[in-house]
Design an enzyme around this catalytic site. Sequence first.
Site, PDB file in Angstrom:
ATOM      1  N   LYS A   1       7.270  -0.553   5.517  1.00  7.00           N
ATOM      2  CA  LYS A   1       6.380  -0.758   4.376  1.00  7.00           C
ATOM      3  C   LYS A   1       5.009  -1.142   4.923  1.00  7.00           C
ATOM      4  CE  LYS A   1       9.986  -2.258   1.147  1.00  7.00           C
ATOM      5  NZ  LYS A   1      10.462  -3.339   0.252  1.00  7.00           N
TER       6      LYS A   1
ATOM      7  N   LEU B   1       0.820  -1.214   0.000  1.00  2.00           N
ATOM      8  CA  LEU B   1       0.000   0.000   0.000  1.00  2.00           C
ATOM      9  C   LEU B   1       0.852   1.262   0.000  1.00  2.00           C
ATOM     10  CD1 LEU B   1      -2.705  -1.014   2.664  1.00  2.00           C
ATOM     11  CD2 LEU B   1      -2.967  -0.986   0.177  1.00  2.00           C
ATOM     12  N   GLY B   2       2.016   1.191   0.627  1.00  2.00           N
ATOM     13  CA  GLY B   2       2.888   2.360   0.710  1.00  2.00           C
ATOM     14  C   GLY B   2       4.200   2.004   1.368  1.00  2.00           C
ATOM     15  N   HIS B   3       5.142   2.932   1.325  1.00  2.00           N
ATOM     16  CA  HIS B   3       6.444   2.651   1.927  1.00  2.00           C
ATOM     17  C   HIS B   3       7.111   3.933   2.383  1.00  2.00           C
ATOM     18  CE1 HIS B   3       8.793   4.204  -1.507  1.00  2.00           C
ATOM     19  NE2 HIS B   3       7.789   3.746  -2.240  1.00  2.00           N
ATOM     20  N   GLY B   4       8.026   3.776   3.346  1.00  2.00           N
ATOM     21  CA  GLY B   4       8.825   4.882   3.847  1.00  2.00           C
ATOM     22  C   GLY B   4      10.250   4.415   4.042  1.00  2.00           C
ATOM     23  N   THR B   5      11.038   5.190   4.756  1.00  2.00           N
ATOM     24  CA  THR B   5      12.447   4.856   4.956  1.00  2.00           C
ATOM     25  C   THR B   5      12.626   3.605   5.802  1.00  2.00           C
ATOM     26  OG1 THR B   5      12.928   7.224   4.906  1.00  2.00           O
ATOM     27  CG2 THR B   5      14.679   5.775   5.690  1.00  2.00           C
ATOM     28  N   PHE B   6      11.801   3.473   6.846  1.00  2.00           N
ATOM     29  CA  PHE B   6      11.978   2.390   7.807  1.00  2.00           C
ATOM     30  C   PHE B   6      10.887   1.325   7.731  1.00  2.00           C
ATOM     31  CE2 PHE B   6      13.849   6.224   9.617  1.00  2.00           C
ATOM     32  CZ  PHE B   6      15.136   5.796   9.900  1.00  2.00           C
TER      33      PHE B   6
ATOM     34  N   LYS C   1       1.827  -2.720   9.003  1.00  2.00           N
ATOM     35  CA  LYS C   1       3.028  -1.893   8.867  1.00  2.00           C
ATOM     36  C   LYS C   1       4.221  -2.746   9.279  1.00  2.00           C
ATOM     37  CE  LYS C   1       4.782   2.620  10.454  1.00  2.00           C
ATOM     38  NZ  LYS C   1       4.426   3.803  11.296  1.00  2.00           N
TER      39      LYS C   1
ATOM     40  N   ASP D   1       1.098  16.802  14.051  1.00  2.90           N
ATOM     41  CA  ASP D   1       1.333  16.775  12.602  1.00  2.90           C
ATOM     42  C   ASP D   1       0.020  16.550  11.860  1.00  2.90           C
ATOM     43  OD1 ASP D   1       2.849  16.961  10.280  1.00  2.90           O
ATOM     44  OD2 ASP D   1       3.310  14.818  10.234  1.00  2.90           O
TER      45      ASP D   1
END
Length: 489
Positions: A39, A32-37, A55, A148
Amino acid sequence: MAEKITRETSLPKERSSPQALILGRYEMGKLLGHGTFAKVYLARNVKTNESVAIKVIDKEKVLKGGLIAHIKREISILRRVRHPNIVQLFEVMATKAKIYFVMEYVRGGELFNKVAKGRLKEEVARKYFQQLISAVTFCHARGVYHRDLKPENLLLDENGNLKVSDFGLSAVSDQIRQDGLFHTFCGTPAYVAPEVLARKGYDAAKVDIWSCGVILFVLMAGYLPFHDRNVMAMYKKIYRGEFRCPRWFSTELTRLLSKLLETNPEKRFTFPEIMENSWFKKGFKHIKFYVEDDKLCNVVDDDELESDSVESDRDSAASESEIEYLEPRRRVGGLPRPASLNAFDIISFSQGFDLSGLFDDDGEGSRFVSGAPVSKIISKLEEIAKVVSFTVRKKDCRVSLEGSRQGVKGPLTIAAEIFELTPSLVVVEVKKKGGDKTEYEDFCNNELKPKLQNLTADDVVAEPVAVSAVDETAIPNSPTISFLPSDTE
């Protein structure tokens, strides 16, 4: 964790090959999505067929980045803020290499995508804003500040209801310094409050209110109130509070925004003031819910299900308590037998062995032993609830009492569950499930304990229980009840 998860939009809907189940019950699906640390994957619980979002966090990267404390804080926060308008954390699992957050899967995507197509109608924007304020107010009452808030962190479910997500930058009240303020610079530039830019200390609650104001402006206008290609120029506009409302904004809305985007945090609206505002109040309904079997249950949904069967009885029941009206009227076959306690249950009930506090933030409670019939105990709890105008919910041998007054931490909610100790003895465990601790203690001391002390079972002689783990003083030789102290008393 403070990273941004990027959504994947071009991946196929179906997985190309089957994969092993994650910890024996989750079938992993598309990314569905990903970041630095981390998925995020779509997954399915093979036992319940329920879709979830998982996650997956790389342990090695987190350790190298020194973010273990962030992970722990995020878990603690998500356990604390269980609300219909907040994305729910179901469970956390870990292996040697990975950490798994099993979370609610929100099908509708980001609110940002909807706003990107153009401004929203006023009634739609108001609904989202009302749900946002309900969720954020709930968080603040539990000492959690998001810090945020922005449309990218607001999701929509299949019914068009808003869900607040991404608590990676959130703070809790125990992070406040001696001056009573937060000092960490965080947030997204266009949504950050002027006092955060000043880098002096700030009230995190007021910072969230500012962000809510920016979000409301974006929903209604389709663009940001403070915008400039040059970031420093944008910061100056934020610091000075320089923005203009479009001509299609109503006078009521403009006044509300001027109070939300007030540069002086002392003069900025508080949540009670927002909820009393005439623009906000149009069509607003307080969200009433309770947690049962680790799931959120909406009170309104229960009432709607029962409305047809109750409608014809309204006139004749006009003199009866509201408690009776809200209570489910399914009494076929009488009450089931209470669950029996085994030796391990009894040991866990003894002082010093109760580990429930490790899993339940609202673990305050008491227990008592009684020789009275289950039906009589439940009737007594209903009677107590009626006196203080509490709503009663019953399921098998569990009773939930919910107050109508919105206290500092939401309405006081108390759960009582009855367990069989012997054929003629039961243990009743009473716990606070929501609301303020002081209010709970006052209710127990002034209402619950005095009235339950007089509870007796007619013609029943309680037999002794030969279990050393249970306090001897707690086992009665008569049908009267005796409170067992919990580890929180």
